[in-house]
Design a protein around this motif. Structure first.
Motif, PDB file in Angstrom:
ATOM      1  N   LEU A  19     -65.890  54.758  96.384  1.00 18.63           N
ATOM      2  CA  LEU A  19     -66.743  55.767  96.101  1.00 18.63           C
ATOM      3  C   LEU A  19     -65.944  57.250  96.708  1.00 18.63           C
ATOM      4  O   LEU A  19     -65.823  58.256  95.889  1.00 18.63           O
ATOM      5  CB  LEU A  19     -68.027  56.049  97.122  1.00 18.63           C
ATOM      6  CG  LEU A  19     -69.212  54.735  96.666  1.00 18.63           C
ATOM      7  CD1 LEU A  19     -70.291  54.693  97.623  1.00 18.63           C
ATOM      8  CD2 LEU A  19     -69.625  55.157  95.224  1.00 18.63           C
ATOM      9  N   ASP A  20     -65.234  56.971  97.612  1.00 11.70           N
ATOM     10  CA  ASP A  20     -64.484  58.166  98.368  1.00 11.70           C
ATOM     11  C   ASP A  20     -63.456  58.480  97.214  1.00 11.70           C
ATOM     12  O   ASP A  20     -63.124  59.731  96.963  1.00 11.70           O
ATOM     13  CB  ASP A  20     -64.002  57.758  99.412  1.00 11.70           C
ATOM     14  CG  ASP A  20     -64.784  57.945 100.881  1.00 11.70           C
ATOM     15  OD1 ASP A  20     -65.983  58.388 100.465  1.00 11.70           O
ATOM     16  OD2 ASP A  20     -64.411  57.181 102.044  1.00 11.70           O
ATOM     17  N   VAL A  21     -62.645  57.604  96.669  1.00 14.60           N
ATOM     18  CA  VAL A  21     -61.823  57.921  95.705  1.00 14.60           C
ATOM     19  C   VAL A  21     -61.888  58.520  94.507  1.00 14.60           C
ATOM     20  O   VAL A  21     -61.636  59.376  93.721  1.00 14.60           O
ATOM     21  CB  VAL A  21     -60.758  56.458  95.314  1.00 14.60           C
ATOM     22  CG1 VAL A  21     -60.158  56.759  94.147  1.00 14.60           C
ATOM     23  CG2 VAL A  21     -60.379  56.107  96.646  1.00 14.60           C
ATOM     24  N   ALA A  22     -63.374  58.003  94.253  1.00 13.54           N
ATOM     25  CA  ALA A  22     -63.893  58.678  93.086  1.00 13.54           C
ATOM     26  C   ALA A  22     -64.651  60.001  93.243  1.00 13.54           C
ATOM     27  O   ALA A  22     -65.295  60.746  92.284  1.00 13.54           O
ATOM     28  CB  ALA A  22     -64.832  57.895  92.217  1.00 13.54           C
ATOM     29  N   GLY A  23     -64.768  60.327  94.676  1.00 19.34           N
ATOM     30  CA  GLY A  23     -65.466  61.664  94.855  1.00 19.34           C
ATOM     31  C   GLY A  23     -66.832  61.628  94.861  1.00 19.34           C
ATOM     32  O   GLY A  23     -67.762  62.743  94.996  1.00 19.34           O
ATOM     33  N   LEU A  24     -67.308  60.505  95.322  1.00 22.48           N
ATOM     34  CA  LEU A  24     -68.741  60.158  95.345  1.00 22.48           C
ATOM     35  C   LEU A  24     -69.371  59.936  96.722  1.00 22.48           C
ATOM     36  O   LEU A  24     -68.450  59.660  97.295  1.00 22.48           O
ATOM     37  CB  LEU A  24     -69.215  58.874  94.184  1.00 22.48           C
ATOM     38  CG  LEU A  24     -68.797  59.104  92.725  1.00 22.48           C
ATOM     39  CD1 LEU A  24     -69.054  57.930  91.982  1.00 22.48           C
ATOM     40  CD2 LEU A  24     -69.656  60.389  92.202  1.00 22.48           C
ATOM     41  N   ARG A  25     -70.549  60.153  96.715  1.00 27.26           N
ATOM     42  CA  ARG A  25     -70.998  59.769  97.956  1.00 27.26           C
ATOM     43  C   ARG A  25     -72.174  58.817  97.853  1.00 27.26           C
ATOM     44  O   ARG A  25     -73.119  58.842  96.906  1.00 27.26           O
ATOM     45  CB  ARG A  25     -71.901  60.972  98.733  1.00 27.26           C
ATOM     46  CG  ARG A  25     -72.215  60.670 100.124  1.00 27.26           C
ATOM     47  CD  ARG A  25     -73.203  62.116 100.593  1.00 27.26           C
ATOM     48  NE  ARG A  25     -74.140  62.273  99.804  1.00 27.26           N
ATOM     49  CZ  ARG A  25     -74.895  63.260 100.082  1.00 27.26           C
ATOM     50  NH1 ARG A  25     -74.625  64.437 100.914  1.00 27.26           N
ATOM     51  NH2 ARG A  25     -75.998  63.497  99.462  1.00 27.26           N
ATOM     52  N   GLY A  26     -72.104  57.690  98.605  1.00 27.42           N
ATOM     53  CA  GLY A  26     -73.104  56.484  98.380  1.00 27.42           C
ATOM     54  C   GLY A  26     -74.478  57.022  98.802  1.00 27.42           C
ATOM     55  O   GLY A  26     -74.661  57.955  99.737  1.00 27.42           O
TER      56      GLY A  26
END
Length: 101
Positions: A19-26
């Protein structure tokens, strides 16, 4: 004291790193709170029952083509929502805008 079981697959370090690598937040609620994701779960059930199971998606291209159509032409424009007084989201927004004007 026994703690409720967490969804380990969504709390794993590998998943969180992706998620971090994709710039997303769970999005995870507190342990034992089943309501945090209720709206998304309800939408997914509706999507599956009213579109996916009926016609099937064979590829990601099918999803990319048909999902926006389902949301705009069915879910927002034709499907009645009990939380909106059995109106479509489109009708609800129009009436809300008229009241605000």
């Amino acid at each position: 004291m026994r703690r409720p079981v967490e969804s380990a697959q969504y709390a794993s370090e590998t998943y969180r790193r992706a998620l971090d690598v994709a710039g997303l937040r769970g999005s995870m609620s507190a342990i034992g709170n089943p309501y945090h994701n209720a709206q998304a779960e309800s939408f997914m059930k509706t999507l599956k029952v009213e579109d996916v199971y009926v016609a099937g998606y064979d590829s990601f291209a099918d999803v990319a083509e048909r999902l926006p159509r389902f949301i705009e032409e069915v879910y927002n424009s034709k499907r009645l929502h009990s939380a909106l007084g059995y109106r479509t989201p489109e009708e609800f927004e129009i009436q809300l805008a008229q009241k605000a004007a």
